[in-house]
Design an enzyme around this catalytic site. Structure first.
Site, mmCIF file in Angstrom:
data_model
loop_
_atom_site.group_PDB
_atom_site.id
_atom_site.type_symbol
_atom_site.label_atom_id
_atom_site.label_comp_id
_atom_site.label_asym_id
_atom_site.label_seq_id
_atom_site.Cartn_x
_atom_site.Cartn_y
_atom_site.Cartn_z
ATOM 1 N N THR A 378 0.912 -1.131 0.000
ATOM 2 C CA THR A 378 0.000 0.000 0.000
ATOM 3 C C THR A 378 0.947 1.174 0.000
ATOM 4 O O THR A 378 2.151 0.999 0.147
ATOM 5 C CB THR A 378 -0.857 -0.036 1.290
ATOM 6 O OG1 THR A 378 -1.715 -1.154 1.233
ATOM 7 C CG2 THR A 378 -1.689 1.211 1.501
ATOM 8 N N THR A 396 -4.156 2.076 -2.302
ATOM 9 C CA THR A 396 -3.590 0.742 -2.401
ATOM 10 C C THR A 396 -4.237 -0.105 -3.488
ATOM 11 O O THR A 396 -5.353 0.184 -3.933
ATOM 12 C CB THR A 396 -3.766 0.015 -1.038
ATOM 13 O OG1 THR A 396 -3.091 -1.237 -1.068
ATOM 14 C CG2 THR A 396 -5.240 -0.243 -0.705
ATOM 15 N N ASN A 398 -4.091 -3.275 -2.471
ATOM 16 C CA ASN A 398 -4.077 -4.296 -1.419
ATOM 17 C C ASN A 398 -2.755 -5.044 -1.458
ATOM 18 O O ASN A 398 -1.767 -4.558 -0.936
ATOM 19 C CB ASN A 398 -5.285 -5.240 -1.488
ATOM 20 C CG ASN A 398 -5.355 -6.089 -0.228
ATOM 21 O OD1 ASN A 398 -4.905 -5.651 0.825
ATOM 22 N ND2 ASN A 398 -5.892 -7.281 -0.320
ATOM 23 N N GLU A 417 -8.723 -6.115 -3.600
ATOM 24 C CA GLU A 417 -9.250 -5.585 -2.339
ATOM 25 C C GLU A 417 -10.389 -6.428 -1.771
ATOM 26 O O GLU A 417 -10.704 -6.327 -0.587
ATOM 27 C CB GLU A 417 -9.743 -4.148 -2.576
ATOM 28 C CG GLU A 417 -9.546 -3.222 -1.409
ATOM 29 C CD GLU A 417 -8.094 -2.898 -1.188
ATOM 30 O OE1 GLU A 417 -7.595 -3.215 -0.104
ATOM 31 O OE2 GLU A 417 -7.455 -2.334 -2.097
ATOM 32 N N ASP A 420 -10.111 -8.097 1.587
ATOM 33 C CA ASP A 420 -10.263 -7.416 2.883
ATOM 34 C C ASP A 420 -11.630 -7.704 3.520
ATOM 35 O O ASP A 420 -11.844 -7.418 4.697
ATOM 36 C CB ASP A 420 -10.084 -5.895 2.734
ATOM 37 C CG ASP A 420 -8.613 -5.490 2.726
ATOM 38 O OD1 ASP A 420 -7.750 -6.355 2.962
ATOM 39 O OD2 ASP A 420 -8.323 -4.300 2.488
#
Ligand code: DON
Length: 581
Positions: A378, A396, A398, A417, A420
């Site tokens: 990131t 970012t 990720n 992402e 997450d």
């Protein structure tokens, strides 16, 4: 002034001096970079130059942040992006604050169980590798929203340096080449990514090689000419949607057409008279930093001292309690009710303090749900201008180079992402994060983040701009940088370079960077019941980028101050640069 180091030097320094004592490492920190009119601190020196040029040409800090964001997408492809998302915290010269959430949203066709097989088990890699891992990108809409609302310059002017670096190429330094070589295996799996980021002869990149990205240059030119439509409609969106459809993803044109930036109120709290302004949900960062600071405020940290067993104990316990809340209670505010006022209540902090045994480690399994982990790339940058407008941005893909895929013809690396989110409650994601229902996948929802772009103000004036990459550790890295300045009296470079500790509730361990604690301190902590794990190379410990206003440290400020702006790029960052004018 320029301030630029290679990563190899920092590890050598830590290795050479760390065995003796932690204060040696602090003392070895270079001087912060001083400037009177503006300061830009980023993880890539060319992007820093771009930001400083904008400030010198009468752009404000938001203009510089937009230009840096686009530049990093070209010169720092491991994390800089237009195929990902992030957060921008703004504090204007008149004290007004703002927060832009341009993080990725889950595609319309996503579902809570999309990463599970028929038996309900998580399919390894499904949320991290390739198109199924991609959230709808937000960076372009984020930068345009910031520019239109808070900037002063034209999009074309701010994007020109990024377009130039993409089309004409830029020379790699040692750290740039190392990043690409580390990503080679990941990127080689996707022909369009490999064509750009892997050398045709398969040999490693070397210092001085030129990286040219003409397709990315063309994609950036479309944005420069047409605005966000040049990304969210037409050739770019079509290419990404088509590649996604052909390669197992679920991105649709409507996902791109419906993408919206959210402007949210930042989270604020007061720590020993300093006002902390940081990221609200869908980040956990600001809430958890404030919760930890509220707990620590009740302890005399400047007396117990940096790196002592007593201080590590208090910090680890505050972190342990706050991360339980992070992993169970927080999520996208459009979907879950975040108990922010409860978590930020000073009485709640007192209850946590009351439950901390002064002589013994807590036991994580005796606290309620969840766990944590770390990610790999990131980037954070901090900017302040001559008027005192301050901007902190963390954005970012990720993982390093995101999902490792580039839609053919676009040159744009796409994020992963979606990892997450909670793929399944109780099951750790790639980086060990074990989260709950509040962060379950739903169409258009945003995954919970730890990114914490933070501005600290004192007496109505900007005092500090700070943030870092580092996955789940972003929160504690940012927190420790603040506490190192306010409680331990370090200058901004020392505060950022000082070795760190981290506790994330589960696994029930105090993680420490090598050479943070002396063997005697570790023995004391072990005797209190802690499981201390020493280790981890630089990526997991982040790369903070900070600015201190009015002097390089509190001591300097008390003596009447030094330079107006004092910039520091983490010595862990190979290619970073703090530069002012
Ligand atoms: O938003 C988050 O919390 C993560 N996607 C950040 C990932 C990260 O920091 C990786 N870098 N070290």
């Amino acid at each position: 002034m320029r301030h630029f180091r290679q990563r190899a030097i920092s590890s050598a320094t830590i290795f050479a001096f760390g065995l003796f004592s932690i204060t040696t490492v602090q003392a070895a920190a270079p001087q912060p970079v001083e400037a009177e009119h503006g300061m830009v601190v980023t993880a890539q020196h060319l992007a820093t130059d771009v930001g400083v040029d904008v400030l010198k040409n009468d752009g404000n800090a938001v203009d510089a942040a937009v230009a840096v964001g686009y530049a990093l997408a070209v010169v720092y492809p491991t994390a800089g992006n237009i195929g990902g998302g992030g957060f921008m915290t703004i504090r204007l010269k008149d004290g007004k604050t703002a927060f832009l959430d341009f993080r990725e949203r889950a595609p319309l066709a996503s579902s809570k169980t999309m990463y599970l097989d028929a038996k309900g088990n998580v399919v390894k890699g499904a949320s991290t590798d390739g198109y199924l891992a991609v959230g709808v990108p937000g960076s372009v809409m984020g930068f345009e929203t910031a520019r239109e609302k808070y900037g002063t310059k034209s999009r074309q002017e701010l994007m020109a340096p990024a377009i130039r670096y993409a089309k004409e190429g830029f020379a790699l330094n040692q750290a740039d080449a190392a990043e690409l070589n580390e990503g080679k295996k990941w990127l080689a799996r996707d022909p369009a990514a490999a064509a750009i980021f892997v050398k045709a002869d398969g040999k490693p990149f070397e210092t001085g090689d030129t990286l040219t990205q003409p397709q990315l240059g063309a994609a950036l030119s479309r944005i420069s000419e047409q605005g966000p439509d040049g990304f969210y409609k037409g050739a770019t969106a079509d290419a990404i949607v088509n590649a996604s459809r052909d390669k197992g993803g679920i991105l649709a044109k409507e996902d791109f057409e419906q993408y919206k930036v959210r402007e949210l109120d930042p989270v604020t709290c007061n720590y020993r008279g300093y006002e902390i302004i940081s990221s609200p949900p869908p980040s956990s960062g600001g809430v958890i930093i404030c919760e930890i600071l509220n707990v620590l405020e009740g302890y005399p940290l400047s007396y117990t001292g940096y790196g002592s067993a007593a201080t590590v104990h208090l910090m680890a316990e505050a972190m342990r309690h706050a991360y339980v809340d992070r992993n169970s209670a927080l999520g996208d505010p459009d979907f879950v009710n975040n108990p922010i006022s409860k978590l930020l209540d000073k009485d709640y902090a007192k209850k946590i303090r009351d439950s901390i045994d002064p002589y013994r480690a807590g036991v994580s399994k005796n606290l309620k749900p969840n766990g944590l982990g770390e990610s790999t790339e990131t980037t954070h940058y901090s900017i302040i201008d001559n008027d005192g407008n301050a901007v902190a941005v963390t954005y970012t893909l990720n993982g390093s180079f995101g999902a490792g895929v580039v839609a053919p013809g676009t040159g744009i690396l796409l994020n992963n992402e979606m990892d997450d989110f909670t793929s399944k409650p109780g099951v750790p994601n790639l980086y060990g994060l074990v989260q709950g229902e509040a962060n379950a996948i739903q169409p258009k929802k945003t995954p919970l983040s730890s990114m914490s772009p933070t501005i600290v103000a004192k007496d109505g004036k900007p005092f500090m701009v700070i943030g870092s990459p580092g996955g789940a550790r972003i929160i504690t890295i940012t927190l420790e940088s603040i506490v190192n300045v306010i409680d331990f009296g370090m200058d901004i470079q020392q505060a950022i370079d000082a070795p760190r500790i981290h506790h994330q509730w589960l696994p029930d361990k105090v993680y420490t960077e090598p050479y943070t604690l002396s063997p005697d301190t570790i023995k004391l902590l072990t005797g209190m019941g802690y499981n201390v794990e020493v280790g981890g190379d630089w990526p997991v410990w982040g790369q903070a980028a900070g600015i201190l206003v009015g002097g390089k440290s509190l001591g300097d400020i008390a003596k009447g101050g030094g330079a107006r702006y004092n910039g520091a790029m983490d010595s862990r960052a190979g290619s970073g640069l703090a530069e002012g004018y």
